[in-house]
Scaffold this active site. Sequence first.
Site, PDB file in Angstrom:
ATOM      1  N   ARG A  19      76.535  -2.317   7.738  1.00 25.79           N
ATOM      2  CA  ARG A  19      76.773  -3.653   8.280  1.00 25.79           C
ATOM      3  C   ARG A  19      77.964  -3.578   9.239  1.00 25.79           C
ATOM      4  O   ARG A  19      78.851  -2.730   9.077  1.00 25.79           O
ATOM      5  CB  ARG A  19      77.073  -4.637   7.142  1.00 25.79           C
ATOM      6  N   HIS A  20      77.986  -4.440  10.230  1.00 28.65           N
ATOM      7  CA  HIS A  20      79.112  -4.503  11.159  1.00 28.65           C
ATOM      8  C   HIS A  20      80.416  -4.760  10.396  1.00 28.65           C
ATOM      9  O   HIS A  20      80.425  -5.260   9.273  1.00 28.65           O
ATOM     10  CB  HIS A  20      78.897  -5.610  12.185  1.00 28.65           C
ATOM     11  N   GLY A  21      81.532  -4.464  11.035  1.00 31.22           N
ATOM     12  CA  GLY A  21      82.833  -4.691  10.413  1.00 31.22           C
ATOM     13  C   GLY A  21      83.252  -6.152  10.480  1.00 31.22           C
ATOM     14  O   GLY A  21      82.487  -7.032  10.903  1.00 31.22           O
TER      15      GLY A  21
END
Length: 474
Positions: free
Chosen positions: A73-75
Amino acid sequence: MKVLWITVILALSQYEAYASSECCEEYCFGTDKSRPQTLRFTSKTAYTLAKGNDIERNILPNCSPTKMWTLTRHGTRLPSAKTIGKAGHLEEMRDKIVNNYKVLKTKPDTGALCAEDFFSIKTWKFNSSITPEMENMLTPQGWEDLKLLAKTYQRQYPNILTKDYRPQNYLFRRTETQRTEESFKAYVEGLFGTNVWQTVHVSQPDGNDTLLRPYDYCPKWEENNSQKEGTEYMIFQNSALMNKTVADVSTRLGFQYALDFKDIELMWDMCRYEQAWNVDRTSAWCGAFTQAQLKVLEYYDDLRYYKKSGYGAEINSKLPCEIIKDMLFHLNSKTQPNAVTNFAHSTLIQTMITALGWYQDNETLTASNYGSMGDRNWRISKIDPFASNLVAIKYDCPADGVDTEKVLFLLNQNAVSLSWCSVGLCDWSAVMKRYNDFYHANCTETFCQSGASSISYIASMVSLLVAAIVYLIY
């Protein structure tokens, strides 16, 4: 007249309830060094707080890692434009709280804000450089999340994640969003160095992205999530426990009436975002809540995700068909690339975990069993914080005789405990047997329950539209 007196009496009793000099347990976020509630911020939990810290324990003697597949998942990101637009309302809430304490003198005798938390709220200002046009963008902390994640896995698996970029060894994919694009760049910087991402190929969808965003192309999933009335999380939102929590938070902040749930939710959102952006500092709005109150809010969010992308709806276990099949095909392949890394979003992580059958509780999460679910497996704070990552590593273990091929599953740098495996280490034959339906599936037909159902839904909608146009014309 009798009805009027009853109304007055009820109003007075309600006023007295909220004008009570007692609120809740004494708690001071500003002086609490441990702050365990920051580990309970569901999908907005900071990765550095939620990740495992003993990945080195997963070194397997007499085994060689050969393949690696990752879904990340994106940060940490900025809020939505809607939430950013509500910052002004939060500043109004700040001023009302200060007025409650300093002018109206309505702070409770017990459970009031400590001096540190009151000062933090009093002096809080939203970062005016954050505008609605920047919604959902990756933050500097989000960049560091992904950069350090890459370094951690490279240190653990240097033979797969080599420090020199060779196109034949790597396959990177991402969705078409700024936050996944920047997350990809940060991850690549962690692997190969500054600005190397400019020479690294990343695959993007050509048409519908049913691999990384299948939920965007499933009307049944959209229909399931558009329904709110009567859902467990809405029942919980209107429960006596939640009403008491809202009333207690209101009293803690000096209000002599219960705030709207949306106001409480907004304060909680800002608390979680700011804490994730700056993990070494304290967010002023986290001081508005006691630890017990935040447990109630966490359960509300877990119930919401349970329906949206967990075991609360059957469609969620079929949605990630393509991504699971992709993982199995990659691990089963004897050819390059050695490492496949996908950058996507929360819903895909959660639905994939659901489809794999991980972190399922024996008891269904409902609005009525909060008290018995304190040790639940479905806890988004642990499953899907910012930068959450699901990793599968294929091993060759020649000393193990018949089952020489193994797979280790990791979630956020923790080995996944599965009853049919040994501390997360599974025989490859057992993996293929368990997920055989995904390996052989025609995902186009099955990812949205059935291709026919999706097509018929769209066809029916087109028919309705045509009928409406004809009606308007004639």
